[in-house]
Each structure stands twice: as C-alpha cells, then as structure tokens.
Design a protein around this motif. Structure first.
Motif, PDB file in Angstrom:
ATOM      1  N   GLU A 279       0.827  -1.205   0.000  1.00  0.00           N
ATOM      2  CA  GLU A 279       0.000   0.000   0.000  1.00  0.00           C
ATOM      3  C   GLU A 279       0.865   1.261   0.000  1.00  0.00           C
ATOM      4  OE1 GLU A 279      -3.096   1.795   3.151  1.00  0.00           O
ATOM      5  OE2 GLU A 279      -3.484  -0.285   2.555  1.00  0.00           O
ATOM      6  N   ARG A 280       1.932   1.260   0.799  1.00  0.00           N
ATOM      7  CA  ARG A 280       2.840   2.417   0.827  1.00  0.00           C
ATOM      8  C   ARG A 280       3.527   2.619  -0.525  1.00  0.00           C
ATOM      9  NH1 ARG A 280       3.737   0.749   6.181  1.00  0.00           N
ATOM     10  NH2 ARG A 280       5.513  -0.522   5.667  1.00  0.00           N
ATOM     11  N   LEU A 281       3.906   1.515  -1.166  1.00  0.00           N
ATOM     12  CA  LEU A 281       4.538   1.598  -2.477  1.00  0.00           C
ATOM     13  C   LEU A 281       3.582   2.218  -3.494  1.00  0.00           C
ATOM     14  CD1 LEU A 281       6.829   0.973  -4.446  1.00  0.00           C
ATOM     15  CD2 LEU A 281       5.857  -1.315  -4.706  1.00  0.00           C
ATOM     16  N   ILE A 282       2.337   1.791  -3.475  1.00  0.00           N
ATOM     17  CA  ILE A 282       1.342   2.349  -4.402  1.00  0.00           C
ATOM     18  C   ILE A 282       1.156   3.843  -4.143  1.00  0.00           C
ATOM     19  CG2 ILE A 282      -1.117   2.330  -4.995  1.00  0.00           C
ATOM     20  CD1 ILE A 282      -1.018  -0.740  -4.602  1.00  0.00           C
ATOM     21  N   GLN A 283       1.120   4.236  -2.878  1.00  0.00           N
ATOM     22  CA  GLN A 283       0.988   5.660  -2.547  1.00  0.00           C
ATOM     23  C   GLN A 283       2.177   6.459  -3.069  1.00  0.00           C
ATOM     24  OE1 GLN A 283       0.474   5.703   1.699  1.00  0.00           O
ATOM     25  NE2 GLN A 283      -1.719   5.273   1.583  1.00  0.00           N
TER      26      GLN A 283
ATOM     27  N   GLY B  87       3.241  10.590  -9.650  1.00  0.00           N
ATOM     28  CA  GLY B  87       2.436  10.825 -10.836  1.00  0.00           C
ATOM     29  C   GLY B  87       2.246   9.619 -11.734  1.00  0.00           C
ATOM     30  N   MET B  88       2.559   8.441 -11.251  1.00  0.00           N
ATOM     31  CA  MET B  88       2.389   7.240 -12.069  1.00  0.00           C
ATOM     32  C   MET B  88       0.943   6.761 -11.983  1.00  0.00           C
ATOM     33  SD  MET B  88       5.891   5.169 -11.371  1.00  0.00           S
ATOM     34  CE  MET B  88       5.768   4.206 -12.845  1.00  0.00           C
ATOM     35  N   ASP B  89       0.492   6.150 -13.064  1.00  0.00           N
ATOM     36  CA  ASP B  89      -0.853   5.590 -13.113  1.00  0.00           C
ATOM     37  C   ASP B  89      -0.823   4.207 -12.458  1.00  0.00           C
ATOM     38  OD1 ASP B  89      -3.497   5.080 -13.670  1.00  0.00           O
ATOM     39  OD2 ASP B  89      -3.112   4.481 -15.745  1.00  0.00           O
ATOM     40  N   VAL B  90      -1.538   4.055 -11.354  1.00  0.00           N
ATOM     41  CA  VAL B  90      -1.520   2.802 -10.612  1.00  0.00           C
ATOM     42  C   VAL B  90      -2.875   2.083 -10.669  1.00  0.00           C
ATOM     43  CG1 VAL B  90       0.332   3.467  -9.043  1.00  0.00           C
ATOM     44  CG2 VAL B  90      -2.021   4.024  -8.468  1.00  0.00           C
ATOM     45  N   THR B  91      -3.722   2.456 -11.596  1.00  0.00           N
ATOM     46  CA  THR B  91      -5.038   1.824 -11.672  1.00  0.00           C
ATOM     47  C   THR B  91      -4.935   0.333 -11.984  1.00  0.00           C
ATOM     48  OG1 THR B  91      -5.247   2.564 -13.970  1.00  0.00           O
ATOM     49  CG2 THR B  91      -6.309   3.908 -12.301  1.00  0.00           C
TER      50      THR B  91
ATOM     51  N   ILE C  86      -2.518  -1.691 -11.109  1.00  0.00           N
ATOM     52  CA  ILE C  86      -2.069  -2.361  -9.887  1.00  0.00           C
ATOM     53  C   ILE C  86      -3.236  -2.514  -8.921  1.00  0.00           C
ATOM     54  CG2 ILE C  86      -0.570  -2.186  -7.858  1.00  0.00           C
ATOM     55  CD1 ILE C  86       1.382  -0.603  -9.643  1.00  0.00           C
ATOM     56  N   LYS C  87      -4.019  -1.463  -8.757  1.00  0.00           N
ATOM     57  CA  LYS C  87      -5.162  -1.517  -7.849  1.00  0.00           C
ATOM     58  C   LYS C  87      -6.204  -2.513  -8.350  1.00  0.00           C
ATOM     59  CE  LYS C  87      -4.841   3.087  -5.859  1.00  0.00           C
ATOM     60  NZ  LYS C  87      -5.505   4.389  -5.707  1.00  0.00           N
ATOM     61  N   ASN C  88      -6.429  -2.567  -9.651  1.00  0.00           N
ATOM     62  CA  ASN C  88      -7.392  -3.517 -10.207  1.00  0.00           C
ATOM     63  C   ASN C  88      -6.905  -4.957 -10.039  1.00  0.00           C
ATOM     64  OD1 ASN C  88      -9.152  -1.472 -10.934  1.00  0.00           O
ATOM     65  ND2 ASN C  88      -8.352  -1.342 -13.019  1.00  0.00           N
ATOM     66  N   ALA C  89      -5.614  -5.165 -10.128  1.00  0.00           N
ATOM     67  CA  ALA C  89      -5.055  -6.514  -9.996  1.00  0.00           C
ATOM     68  C   ALA C  89      -5.225  -7.025  -8.561  1.00  0.00           C
ATOM     69  CB  ALA C  89      -3.587  -6.519 -10.374  1.00  0.00           C
ATOM     70  N   GLU C  90      -5.235  -6.122  -7.594  1.00  0.00           N
ATOM     71  CA  GLU C  90      -5.402  -6.526  -6.188  1.00  0.00           C
ATOM     72  C   GLU C  90      -6.793  -7.039  -5.913  1.00  0.00           C
ATOM     73  OE1 GLU C  90      -4.384  -3.099  -3.939  1.00  0.00           O
ATOM     74  OE2 GLU C  90      -2.247  -3.473  -4.062  1.00  0.00           O
ATOM     75  N   LYS C  91      -7.754  -6.558  -6.669  1.00  0.00           N
ATOM     76  CA  LYS C  91      -9.159  -6.938  -6.420  1.00  0.00           C
ATOM     77  C   LYS C  91      -9.423  -8.236  -7.051  1.00  0.00           C
ATOM     78  CE  LYS C  91     -10.654  -2.200  -6.347  1.00  0.00           C
ATOM     79  NZ  LYS C  91     -11.422  -1.175  -6.956  1.00  0.00           N
TER      80      LYS C  91
END
Length: 89
Positions: free
Chosen positions: A68-72, A78-82, A84-89
């Motif tokens: 979670e800290r890495l994603i933050q 300014g990187m697009d992390v959508t 990564i977040k979708n892969a977690e779900k």
C-alpha cells in the motif's frame, strides 16, 4: 496480541490462534506439574505452532502495508496505478 497487527479478514483466525496458544501453555504447565513430560512436550509443540501461525498472519499484514505504501509513493510521483489496484481486487 494487537488487533491492528492483522488484516481485517485475518482477525478471527488470529484470535483463534491466540486462544489455542494460551490453552496449550496452560495445559502444558499442568502436565509438567503432574510429571507428564511427554504430554507437556506435545502441548509445547501446539503452542509453538500457534505462534508460528500468528507470525504468518502478521507477515501478511506487513506485506499488504508495504504494498500500500509503495502504491501511494508511485501515485505521488504521478504514475498511473489503476492497473495495480485492479489486480489486487
């Protein structure tokens, strides 16, 4: 045991492992007092296994926190992390 050390979905398991540990230690001590050292050894192993399972649950929480800290941090840069977040779900 600190409930905040565990993921929400692991709290029930953590509580059960904590109870198993405490019961094993109490039973181990009673067995020792009665001179039943082989039985005490069995309960010592059960207590150890319960602690190991608690440690595994804590490691999973730490891993999730680190991720979670890495994603933050990536978002801050300014990187697009959508994805990564979708892969977690």
């Amino acid at each position: 045991m600190n409930i905040l050390d565990f993921r929400r979905e692991d709290i029930f398991q953590a509580v059960n492992h904590e109870i198993d540990y405490e019961n094993a230690v109490i039973t181990m001590q009673k067995a020792k007092q009665k001179g039943k050292f082989e039985l005490a050894g069995c309960y010592a192993r059960i207590a150890k296994q319960s602690l190991e399972k608690l440690a595994e649950l804590k490691k999973r929480k730490e891993h999730d926190d680190n991720q979670e800290r890495l994603i933050q941090r990536l978002e801050e840069y300014g990187m697009d992390v959508t994805e990564i977040k979708n892969a977690e779900k």
